[in-house]
Design a protein around this motif. Structure first.
Motif, PDB file in Angstrom:
ATOM      1  N   HIS A   1       1.009  -1.244  -0.096  1.00 58.94           N
ATOM      2  CA  HIS A   1      -0.006  -0.171   0.148  1.00 58.94           C
ATOM      3  C   HIS A   1       0.928   1.259   0.046  1.00 58.94           C
ATOM      4  CE1 HIS A   1      -3.950   1.767   1.462  1.00 58.94           C
ATOM      5  NE2 HIS A   1      -3.523   2.614   0.787  1.00 58.94           N
TER       6      HIS A   1
ATOM      7  N   THR B   1      -0.021  -3.805   7.165  1.00 68.50           N
ATOM      8  CA  THR B   1      -0.320  -3.032   6.039  1.00 68.50           C
ATOM      9  C   THR B   1      -1.573  -2.214   6.229  1.00 68.50           C
ATOM     10  OG1 THR B   1       0.728  -4.318   4.590  1.00 68.50           O
ATOM     11  CG2 THR B   1      -0.572  -2.944   3.586  1.00 68.50           C
TER      12      THR B   1
ATOM     13  N   ALA C   1      -2.445  -8.396   6.220  1.00 68.04           N
ATOM     14  CA  ALA C   1      -3.557  -8.127   7.129  1.00 68.04           C
ATOM     15  C   ALA C   1      -3.316  -7.514   8.371  1.00 68.04           C
ATOM     16  CB  ALA C   1      -4.059  -9.742   7.666  1.00 68.04           C
TER      17      ALA C   1
ATOM     18  N   GLY D   1      -5.325  -1.116   5.574  1.00 62.09           N
ATOM     19  CA  GLY D   1      -6.276  -1.517   4.965  1.00 62.09           C
ATOM     20  C   GLY D   1      -7.023  -0.429   4.136  1.00 62.09           C
TER      21      GLY D   1
ATOM     22  N   GLU E   1     -14.186  -5.838   2.077  1.00 54.39           N
ATOM     23  CA  GLU E   1     -13.006  -5.213   1.345  1.00 54.39           C
ATOM     24  C   GLU E   1     -12.177  -6.514   0.775  1.00 54.39           C
ATOM     25  OE1 GLU E   1     -14.080  -2.021   3.791  1.00 54.39           O
ATOM     26  OE2 GLU E   1     -13.432  -4.106   4.202  1.00 54.39           O
TER      27      GLU E   1
ATOM     28  N   VAL F   1      -7.738 -11.938   1.437  1.00 51.18           N
ATOM     29  CA  VAL F   1      -6.436 -11.548   0.685  1.00 51.18           C
ATOM     30  C   VAL F   1      -6.202 -12.749  -0.466  1.00 51.18           C
ATOM     31  CG1 VAL F   1      -3.806 -11.276   0.671  1.00 51.18           C
ATOM     32  CG2 VAL F   1      -5.326 -10.795   2.858  1.00 51.18           C
TER      33      VAL F   1
ATOM     34  N   TRP G   1      -8.216  -8.230  -1.195  1.00 52.67           N
ATOM     35  CA  TRP G   1      -7.193  -7.706  -1.693  1.00 52.67           C
ATOM     36  C   TRP G   1      -6.612  -8.469  -2.781  1.00 52.67           C
ATOM     37  CZ3 TRP G   1      -4.926  -3.735   1.314  1.00 52.67           C
ATOM     38  CH2 TRP G   1      -3.779  -3.243   0.823  1.00 52.67           C
TER      39      TRP G   1
ATOM     40  N   SER H   1      -6.273  -6.773  13.190  1.00 52.57           N
ATOM     41  CA  SER H   1      -5.952  -6.863  11.838  1.00 52.57           C
ATOM     42  C   SER H   1      -6.596  -5.699  10.688  1.00 52.57           C
ATOM     43  CB  SER H   1      -6.146  -8.044  11.157  1.00 52.57           C
ATOM     44  OG  SER H   1      -7.598  -8.345  11.221  1.00 52.57           O
ATOM     45  N   PHE H   2      -6.154  -5.328   9.664  1.00 52.09           N
ATOM     46  CA  PHE H   2      -6.563  -4.153   8.919  1.00 52.09           C
ATOM     47  C   PHE H   2      -7.086  -4.564   7.765  1.00 52.09           C
ATOM     48  CE2 PHE H   2      -3.081  -3.223  11.465  1.00 52.09           C
ATOM     49  CZ  PHE H   2      -3.759  -2.421  12.579  1.00 52.09           C
ATOM     50  N   THR H   3      -7.146  -5.810   7.359  1.00 51.15           N
ATOM     51  CA  THR H   3      -8.016  -6.686   6.221  1.00 51.15           C
ATOM     52  C   THR H   3      -8.087  -7.889   6.419  1.00 51.15           C
ATOM     53  OG1 THR H   3      -6.724  -5.180   4.676  1.00 51.15           O
ATOM     54  CG2 THR H   3      -7.874  -7.295   3.825  1.00 51.15           C
TER      55      THR H   3
ATOM     56  N   SER I   1      -6.487   6.172   3.134  1.00 55.66           N
ATOM     57  CA  SER I   1      -6.450   5.212   4.286  1.00 55.66           C
ATOM     58  C   SER I   1      -5.605   5.928   5.529  1.00 55.66           C
ATOM     59  CB  SER I   1      -5.796   4.109   3.892  1.00 55.66           C
ATOM     60  OG  SER I   1      -6.481   3.212   3.066  1.00 55.66           O
TER      61      SER I   1
END
Length: 322
Positions: free
Chosen positions: A150, A236, A233, A238, A245, A215, A247, A208-210, A158
């Protein structure tokens, strides 16, 4: 040199993705243009120095097609810099950004006392602890961390400039993550980019951000190693979408998230991005596709989410709606 579909360290072939970037460069101005030039630096950091003369020529040609005088001069300067072995983009000046942030904050809050607070270690406070106001710290000499999956979180939205104290380290560092957070507690717009990058937020807040299962889109796209899923996850930033969402993955690796896009933004990315979104939508009828394509909105619904393969540079992603 012919365009290449793969990128290897030290390669002397210019990827098609970089050529497409040069084609759309005249469309950008100001900070958006600088962000595009940063992408050139990412590629130049991987490719052989032998490609610099040709990349410089690509930039010069882009400058010649640029109508905005200021942007044209900026691209010409970037072309000269690349030819001389230097960066295309200006080095990111965190201190200048922080000065501008403090000035804007002071103008908006004339009664506020904006001072340089003392430095405290992140270990002084535990997860969720509320550090005293005097413990907040702004580290103007520390650049934003780089996220390989990202690379432009400010441009994608973000990460934002903020005076919010990070719930993980107890510091005020001028920027805060505003994307989704998956955790038992609510951590909306309260985690700094540094705590995401070093894994401390993932570990200390069990955040976690994703969604890990997204993924690769439940196996719809390329499978990737667990270490890649872990990095995307938990280390990084998200991004926020309409539904869950996802990835995008390609060439056995997670791709780089570039941002949300509508019709205009997809056209700026080029035919490859447009074709990827049509494939994602599964619309074969031309008339139906044109109606859907016209409705795509960067800030609305439906919306496209654009990625660039970390290995070959091809553009892809998916579209979603409310």
């Amino acid at each position: 040199m012919p365009p290449s579909d793969s990128i290897e360290s030290g390669s002397t072939e210019i990827p098609e993705a970089l050529r497409q970037q040069a084609e759309v460069l005249p469309l950008f101005e100001g900070e958006a243009l600088e962000s595009q030039l940063q992408t050139f630096d990412i590629f130049l950091g991987v490719l052989s120095p032998e490609v610099r003369p040709e990349v410089a020529q690509m930039l010069a040609a882009a400058a010649a097609r640029t109508e905005n005088a200021e942007s044209r001069a900026r691209i010409v300067a970037a072309a000269h810099a690349v030819a001389q072995g230097e960066r295309a983009a200006e080095p990111y000046d965190h201190e200048a950004s922080m000065r501008a942030y403090r000035k804007a904050f002071k103008e908006a809050n004339p009664q506020a006392d904006v001072q340089e607070p003392p430095v405290h270690s992140r270990d002084d406070y535990g997860p969720g602890d509320s550090a005293p106001e005097a413990a907040a710290v702004e580290e103007a000499d520390t650049p934003l961390p780089f996220f390989r999956y990202h690379p432009e979180p400010l441009a994608s939205g973000s990460i934002e400039e903020s005076g919010t104290e990070c719930v993980c380290c107890g510091r005020v560092r001028g920027y805060i993550y505003v994307g989704p957070v998956y955790a038992e507690e609510e951590y909306e717009a309260s985690i700094c980019p540094w705590c995401i990058a070093d894994g401390s937020a993932g570990e200390r807040l069990d955040a976690s951000f994703t969604d890990e299962t997204e993924v690769g889109g439940y196996g719809e796209w390329d499978e990737v190693p667990e270490s890649v899923i872990e990095e995307v996850a938990r280390r990084t930033p998200g991004f926020s979408g309409w539904q869950q969402e996802r990835w995008w993955t390609h060439c056995g690796d997670a791709a780089q998230f570039l941002g949300a896009a509508g019709k205009a933004e997809l056209l700026a990315y080029g035919e490859q991005a447009v074709a990827a979104m049509r494939d994602s939508a599964g619309i074969e009828d031309e008339g139906e596709w044109q109606v859907f394509f016209a409705a795509l909105d960067q800030h609305g619904s439906p919306c496209a989410y654009v990625f660039r393969c970390s290995k070959c540079g091809v553009l892809g992603g998916y579209q979603d709606s409310d």
